[in-house]
Design an enzyme around this catalytic site. Structure first.
Site, short mmCIF file in Angstrom:
data_model
loop_
_atom_site.label_atom_id
_atom_site.label_comp_id
_atom_site.label_asym_id
_atom_site.label_seq_id
_atom_site.Cartn_x
_atom_site.Cartn_y
_atom_site.Cartn_z
N TYR A 13 6.19 -9.21 -1.03
CA TYR A 13 7.02 -8.19 -1.68
C TYR A 13 8.26 -7.84 -1.18
O TYR A 13 9.16 -7.24 -1.75
CB TYR A 13 5.65 -7.76 -2.56
CG TYR A 13 5.65 -6.20 -2.95
CD1 TYR A 13 6.73 -5.46 -3.01
CD2 TYR A 13 6.89 -7.14 -4.18
CE1 TYR A 13 6.24 -4.51 -3.83
CE2 TYR A 13 6.82 -5.93 -5.48
CZ TYR A 13 7.09 -4.67 -4.89
OH TYR A 13 7.34 -3.65 -6.12
N GLY B 241 5.53 -5.44 -17.84
CA GLY B 241 5.06 -4.96 -17.28
C GLY B 241 4.93 -4.07 -17.36
O GLY B 241 5.28 -2.60 -18.24
N GLN B 242 4.30 -2.92 -16.50
CA GLN B 242 3.74 -1.41 -16.57
C GLN B 242 5.18 -0.98 -16.69
O GLN B 242 5.41 0.22 -17.39
CB GLN B 242 3.72 -0.86 -15.30
CG GLN B 242 3.27 0.47 -14.38
CD GLN B 242 2.91 0.72 -13.44
OE1 GLN B 242 2.55 0.14 -12.39
NE2 GLN B 242 1.92 1.61 -13.22
C1 VAH Z 1 2.46 -2.72 -5.28
N1 VAH Z 1 3.11 -0.64 -7.29
O1 VAH Z 1 1.65 -1.65 -5.47
C2 VAH Z 1 3.78 -1.20 -6.02
C3 VAH Z 1 4.69 -1.28 -5.83
C4 VAH Z 1 5.24 0.84 -3.97
C5 VAH Z 1 4.40 0.10 -4.48
O2 VAH Z 1 6.00 -1.70 -4.99
O3 VAH Z 1 3.03 -3.55 -5.09
#
Ligand code: VAH
Length: 320
Positions: A141, A9-10
């Site tokens: 998320y 991953g990144q």
């Molecule tokens: C996203 N890059 O955009 C991630 C991160 C705060 C953003 O969690 O989901």
């Protein structure tokens, strides 16, 4: 040994590289559910195919390598999880629980797990968001990251597990292509500028978000993991900041190098996600407890991103 789960991953790709530079490369095991697109991951050190939801396979790897540290980075990011809520929750939650449980069982000395500004929601104070505040995330998320923070705190309190975590802002890097994050417009935009193409931004021009350049994120992660345990007073997850900017501001920063670069704005469903997140972060606890100090601002990051992308121009495949 050190086990990095989600090494393709990144963050995982760069953390694996940084750990292999700091320690003996063959002591850092890179694991991911898919073979790496970048050959160096498996050429520079051990690589294992691993689905973190496959608990017997995870246990077999931990039993075989007996890692002193586990960096568990495998997850679906915000935009992707919003499109696959069931799998997003299962991977982000059950994956973490598998790691925490086996870390206790095999007496792993330290576990690292990334949280995110996504744990904050629409009713969180948006400017200089405090460490302790209202947290009603409105994305799958964010919900999984908030629950994950609580589980980390529970495992520390009830099993003494030395698990540590950071609430990353949007991370920007040139070594990997964006992976489904709402903040990833800030990665895409540099690739388009270097390719001499216009960029259609999926967020409105004045959408401020907390952001950080990857070298700062790596420094924060390793500083946190190397700090003496008594300095780590927060066992859910530390707020972490570096800068905040809007699409209009990063566009202007790029145009100072690429004057002909053009950006248009076409907000999509990711605008709602971005609008539920803070505009800036108060990370004073990280600065007090373990000496956090960012190095890159927007102009310094922009110069570095454009320099490296111009150097890598032919290699950066548009494959997703
Ligand atoms: C996203 N890059 O955009 C991630 C991160 C705060 C953003 O969690 O989901």
């Amino acid at each position: 040994t050190i086990l990095v789960i989600g090494a393709c991953g990144q963050l995982g790709f760069e953390l694996t590289h940084a750990l292999r530079q700091r320690y003996a490369a063959d002591h850092v095991i890179a694991a991911d559910v898919r073979r790496p697109q970048q050959p160096e991951l498996q050429e520079a050190g051990p690589f294992e195919l691993l689905d973190v939801l496959d608990r017997p396979r995870l246990e077999a790897i931990i039993d075989q390598y007996r890692p002193k540290q586990i960096y568990h980075l495998a997850a679906l990011l915000s935009a992707t999880a919003e499109k696959n809520p069931e799998f997003g929750w299962r991977l982000n939650m059950d994956g973490l629980l598998n790691v925490l449980d086996l870390a206790v069982k095999y007496k792993v000395a330290q576990v690292y797990w990334p949280s995110s500004i996504a744990v904050f929601g629409p009713d969180t104070p948006r400017q200089n968001t405090p460490q302790l505040t209202i947290m009603n995330p409105s994305t799958v998320y964010g919900i999984s990251k908030l629950a994950g923070e609580q589980w980390c705190e529970w495992y520390h309190k009830n099993h003494g597990l030395d698990v540590r975590s950071l609430r990353y802002p949007g991370l920007i890097s040139y070594k990997t292509l964006p992976g489904g994050g709402t903040t990833d417009y800030a990665v895409d935009i540099y690739h388009k500028a270097v390719a001499g193409q216009p960029y259609e931004c999926f967020l409105q021009k004045d959408t401020y978000l907390p952001m950080m350049y990857m070298p700062d994120a790596l420094k924060a992660t390793l500083d946190l993991m190397h700090a003496p345990a008594e300095q780590i007073k927060i066992r859910s997850s530390y707020n972490l900041g570096a800068m905040s900017f809007s699409p209009a501001e990063i566009t202007a920063a790029i145009q100072r190098h690429e004057p002909d670069f053009e950006v248009t704005y076409k907000p999509d469903s990711r605008q709602q996600i971005a609008d539920s997140w803070p505009a800036s972060i108060d990370d004073s606890r990280a600065r007090q407890d373990w000496g956090w100090q960012p190095e890159f601002d927007l102009d310094k990051m922009t110069a570095d991103m454009l320099l490296h992308l111009h150097q890598a121009e032919p290699q950066v495949a548009e494959s997703r």
